[in-house]
Design an enzyme around this catalytic site. Structure first.
Site, mmCIF file in Angstrom:
data_model
loop_
_atom_site.group_PDB
_atom_site.id
_atom_site.type_symbol
_atom_site.label_atom_id
_atom_site.label_comp_id
_atom_site.label_asym_id
_atom_site.label_seq_id
_atom_site.Cartn_x
_atom_site.Cartn_y
_atom_site.Cartn_z
ATOM 1 N N ASP A 1 5.800 46.759 -10.059
ATOM 2 C CA ASP A 1 6.597 46.333 -8.904
ATOM 3 C C ASP A 1 5.698 45.666 -7.865
ATOM 4 O OD1 ASP A 1 8.770 47.533 -10.106
ATOM 5 O OD2 ASP A 1 8.714 49.328 -8.845
ATOM 6 N N ASP B 1 5.285 46.133 -4.178
ATOM 7 C CA ASP B 1 5.639 47.103 -3.142
ATOM 8 C C ASP B 1 5.354 46.511 -1.764
ATOM 9 O OD1 ASP B 1 6.402 49.318 -4.863
ATOM 10 O OD2 ASP B 1 4.283 49.425 -5.406
#
Length: 225
Positions: free
Chosen positions: A135, A137
């Site tokens: 991901d 973030d």
């Protein structure tokens, strides 16, 4: 004031204690020796004990894909300095920035966003943290209720576009009092109400979305849901 996700640089003498804690935890990871050699930072964790500095350190995934993380307890005087995590714009200036990150950063360029997690660690250390499912973030520091709601709408639109590039957006919105709220949880609560989890430096608390909104500075926007 120090916040969760801040980067923490240690006094050189403090690294002996860090490596000792790692050994006690069975973390026999060769890359750990690079942290004192390169003076790389740790990350500020939630503070749970008076007079103790709680910090974290993440290494690249193990060969089998397992996470390698250390939770550390340090004396407050081990800290040399601290700073907010890097800006997204700093990561994209790297010649090694992945194409998907460059694309998403272009969509997000108007924001003052900071990055934590795997992308930030790899940018700082050059070690191979990223994999196909990593991901991005992101931290956004909301100034008011209007700012929070506008940020959530922009985030949702950008998250859909970035997903098409194979990059999932995640992270937190940071409220003026320092509490962190997960992007996805906020987006859902803005439309459906319910409770959200507020992560502060010293505590974690469930709170009704309406109460969160009521405590924020506002201009004209009512609190959705």
């Amino acid at each position: 004031m120090m916040q969760r996700h801040d980067w923490l640089w240690l006094q050189p003498a403090a690294w002996h204690g860090v490596l000792a804690q790692a050994a006690q935890a069975g973390a026999d990871w060769p890359e750990l020796a690079l942290w004192p050699q390169q003076a790389w930072p740790l990350v500020c964790a939630r503070q749970t004990r008076p007079g103790v500095l709680s910090a974290g350190l993440s290494l690249p995934p193990a060969p089998d894909g397992g996470k390698r993380r250390l939770s550390l307890q340090l004396a407050p005087d081990a800290l040399l300095r601290s700073s907010a995590p890097p800006l997204l714009s700093e990561l994209t200036r790297s010649p090694d920035a992945p194409p998907a990150l460059q694309h998403c950063a272009h969509r997000l360029h108007a924001w003052q966003l900071r990055v934590y997690g795997a992308h930030a660690w790899q940018w700082q250390t050059g070690l191979p943290y990223l994999h196909a499912g990593s991901d991005l973030d992101l931290l956004y520091y909301a100034r008011s209720l209007d700012d929070l709601q506008a940020a959530l709408r922009r985030w949702h639109a950008c998250a859909q576009d970035c997903a098409q590039q194979g990059l999932r957006l995640d992270g937190e919105v940071i409220l003026p009092d320092g509490a962190g709220l997960a992007w996805r949880e906020c987006w859902q609560a803005m439309h459906s109400g319910g409770q959200v989890l507020l992560k502060r430096l010293h505590s974690v608390q469930l709170q009704d979305w309406g109460q969160v909104c009521a405590q924020l500075p506002r201009q004209d926007a009512p609190c959705a849901a």
